[in-house]
Design a protein around this motif. Structure first.
Motif, PDB file in Angstrom:
ATOM      1  N   ASP A 122       0.808  -1.225   0.000  1.00  0.00           N
ATOM      2  CA  ASP A 122       0.000   0.000   0.000  1.00  0.00           C
ATOM      3  C   ASP A 122       0.840   1.274   0.000  1.00  0.00           C
ATOM      4  OD1 ASP A 122      -2.441  -1.357   0.015  1.00  0.00           O
ATOM      5  OD2 ASP A 122      -2.461  -1.531   2.195  1.00  0.00           O
ATOM      6  N   ASN A 123       2.154   1.143   0.117  1.00  0.00           N
ATOM      7  CA  ASN A 123       3.005   2.343   0.206  1.00  0.00           C
ATOM      8  C   ASN A 123       3.002   3.202  -1.061  1.00  0.00           C
ATOM      9  OD1 ASN A 123       3.609   1.453   2.739  1.00  0.00           O
ATOM     10  ND2 ASN A 123       5.743   0.931   2.312  1.00  0.00           N
ATOM     11  N   LYS A 125       2.069   5.303  -4.332  1.00  0.00           N
ATOM     12  CA  LYS A 125       0.875   6.023  -4.751  1.00  0.00           C
ATOM     13  C   LYS A 125       0.838   6.217  -6.271  1.00  0.00           C
ATOM     14  CE  LYS A 125       0.002   6.393  -0.389  1.00  0.00           C
ATOM     15  NZ  LYS A 125      -0.942   5.419   0.228  1.00  0.00           N
ATOM     16  N   TYR A 127       0.742   3.613  -8.656  1.00  0.00           N
ATOM     17  CA  TYR A 127       0.315   2.463  -9.438  1.00  0.00           C
ATOM     18  C   TYR A 127      -0.557   2.918 -10.610  1.00  0.00           C
ATOM     19  CZ  TYR A 127       1.600  -0.630  -5.516  1.00  0.00           C
ATOM     20  OH  TYR A 127       2.265  -1.312  -4.526  1.00  0.00           O
ATOM     21  N   LYS A 132      -1.087  -2.879  -8.996  1.00  0.00           N
ATOM     22  CA  LYS A 132      -1.118  -3.247  -7.581  1.00  0.00           C
ATOM     23  C   LYS A 132      -1.698  -4.649  -7.393  1.00  0.00           C
ATOM     24  CE  LYS A 132      -2.802  -1.739  -3.047  1.00  0.00           C
ATOM     25  NZ  LYS A 132      -3.578  -0.726  -2.294  1.00  0.00           N
ATOM     26  N   THR A 136       0.367  -7.965  -5.974  1.00  0.00           N
ATOM     27  CA  THR A 136      -0.216  -8.692  -4.850  1.00  0.00           C
ATOM     28  C   THR A 136      -0.419 -10.156  -5.214  1.00  0.00           C
ATOM     29  OG1 THR A 136      -1.358  -6.702  -4.081  1.00  0.00           O
ATOM     30  CG2 THR A 136      -2.184  -8.814  -3.273  1.00  0.00           C
TER      31      THR A 136
END
Length: 490
Positions: A122-123, A125, A127, A132, A136
């Motif tokens: 989540d770090n 910003k 993407y 993302k 994952t």
């Protein structure tokens, strides 16, 4: 376990230097990456994901010692330099065994890297698109694959999906095998949902996650779910058998419709050693000048190939070497040739398959048969069989699989011939309960002059379905926390 559970504030991020293809090899050295300057951008998460792959990329080159040598496919050469390999080969492994310990370390290193991706996903910003979700899915796929290897090798192991301190790690007991499988299923289910169908070779895709999830369900004997996911892997992603088995083992044709997931290597830049490992010491003309001769093909497997089976030529080469004494006949000295493509010593660019369509087809046949679809199982079995012989002349008939035992024997035979030296045989014997009988004897070296094999007597026991927990791991835990598998002694 200490080095696996250290927090990132105490160590550099272990990304390794090997990517999955040459355009992604130039990564920042791991020693310069810390929590304060990494995992900030989408590109850095991508690098971290490549670092997860690189762990398997490194480990896979020696997986055969733990996954093939205990079986009747392979035996370790007398000149093998691998410490602990003879005990694995002879089924006399103890908790001090180096092979077993190194496998644990390497696999948990991969889990550590996957966890770091997921903890920091989540770090960034920046993407774009589905990046993302893709990262994952890749991290969860790889974590599931690593845990699948661990649970098959050791049974229940410590289950770590987040960052914990050394103190916490030293007090963490083993999860049960069922708990590990539950985590694997959860990770793969999410990976199937998040991964794109189209991915570059060497990276996990929706099809790869689907296939692996189906395989996991086979190991759990959950045939309804195995049918669902293996069925999708067979029909939904465009995979198929390549017409020519030999083309699977050539760098020129290694990216094909049969390869679902593989580890990528680049000759002389980021090559693998497996292609050299099985080559005789003196080398093989037009392959490599010298080999390592770490292991040799067992006669138990060699004798199973019948005339016309095209897989034989790309699995075992029946080499004859000059006699040591005058007037003696040439010595029969076969070697594993599945990965024997032309390459520099210990630096082959041939990719190594992790999941391929033939494996999925045979697992699907197993699921079909156990779901009372014998016709479907026979068709799947014969798709692989027919490719091996080039026609239907050696196809199985319904009578050949009339009973569950008859089907299992044919299935295991076909998997042994098709997937030899791809790290499936030992696990197939264990998961079907066959290893305690099949491995009582192994025909290793064969005397071609006298037409007799050298038979090695072994003593497989039920507890050997899993290997011992490495003693050096137990010693790092607090007293009596990390329990040893039953019947293994220090």
């Amino acid at each position: 376990m200490k080095r696996i559970f250290l927090s990132l504030s105490a160590i550099a991020i272990l990304l390794g230097g090997a990517g999955c293809h040459d355009s992604l090899l130039n990564m920042t050295p791991g020693s310069s990456l810390t929590t304060s300057n990494f995992y900030k951008t989408s590109a850095e998460i991508n690098q971290a994901v490549l670092g997860v792959y690189s762990t398997l990329q490194s480990r896979k080159q020696t997986d055969y010692v733990l996954m093939e040598a205990p079986s009747d496919n392979l035996y370790m050469s007398t000149v093998s330099p691998i410490t602990g390999s003879f005990d694995v080969d002879n089924l006399v492994v103890n908790p001090e065994n180096v092979v077993v310990a190194n496998f644990w370390d390497a696999t948990y290193s991969g889990i550590f890297r996957a966890n770091q991706v997921l903890l920091n996903i989540d770090n960034p910003k920046d993407y774009t698109g589905v990046a993302k979700d893709q990262y994952t899915g890749e991290a969860k796929f790889m974590r599931a694959l690593f845990y699948f290897d661990l649970v098959r090798v050791y049974g229940g192991v410590p289950l770590v999906t987040t960052q914990i301190s050394i103190t916490e790690a030293r007090n963490q007991a083993r999860a049960t095998a069922d708990q590990i499988y539950d985590q694997i299923v959860a990770d793969l289910t999410d990976a199937v949902a998040k991964l794109p169908a189209a991915m570059v070779k060497g990276r996990a895709s929706k099809g790869a996650a689907t296939a692996l999830l189906g395989k996991v369900y086979i190991y759990r004997k959950d045939y309804p779910n195995a049918m669902t996911y293996l069925g999708k892997a067979v029909t939904d992603f465009g995979y198929d058998l390549v017409p020519n088995f030999a083309s699977l083992w050539s760098p020129a044709t290694e990216d094909n419709i049969e390869t679902i997931f593989q580890m990528k290597y680049i000759e002389s830049t980021n090559g693998q050693t497996l292609s050299t490992s099985f080559i005789p010491n003196g080398g093989v003309y037009n392959i490599v000048d010298r080999g390592n001769e770490t292991a040799l093909p067992s006669w138990s497997l060699n004798k199973l190939f019948v005339a016309g089976d095209k897989r034989k030529a790309n699995t075992i080469t029946d080499l004859y070497v000059a006699p040591t004494r005058p007037n003696d006949p040439p010595q029969f000295y076969p070697y594993v040739s599945k990965y024997a493509t032309k390459h520099p010593y210990n630096n082959s660019g041939l990719d190594l398959p992790v999941i391929r369509f033939a494996d999925v087809l045979l697992l699907h046949a197993e699921a079909l048969y156990n779901s009372n679809d014998k016709d479907g199982a026979l068709k799947a079995l014969n798709r692989v069989r027919q490719r091996a012989f080039g026609d239907a002349s050696h196809n199985y008939a319904a009578a050949d699989i009339a009973t569950p035992d008859a089907f299992l024997n044919k299935l295991l035979l076909e998997r042994q011939l098709e997937l030899a030296y791809e790290n499936e045989r030992w696990f197939d014997l264990v998961r079907t309960g066959k290893f305690t009988t099949v491995m009582e004897q192994e025909e290793r070296l064969y005397n071609d002059a006298t037409q007799t094999p050298l038979v090695t007597d072994l003593s497989p026991k039920a507890y050997m379905a899993v290997f011992p927990i490495p003693q050096r791991q137990i010693d790092q835990y607090n007293k009596d926390v990390l329990k040893q598998n039953p019947d293994y002694t220090k």
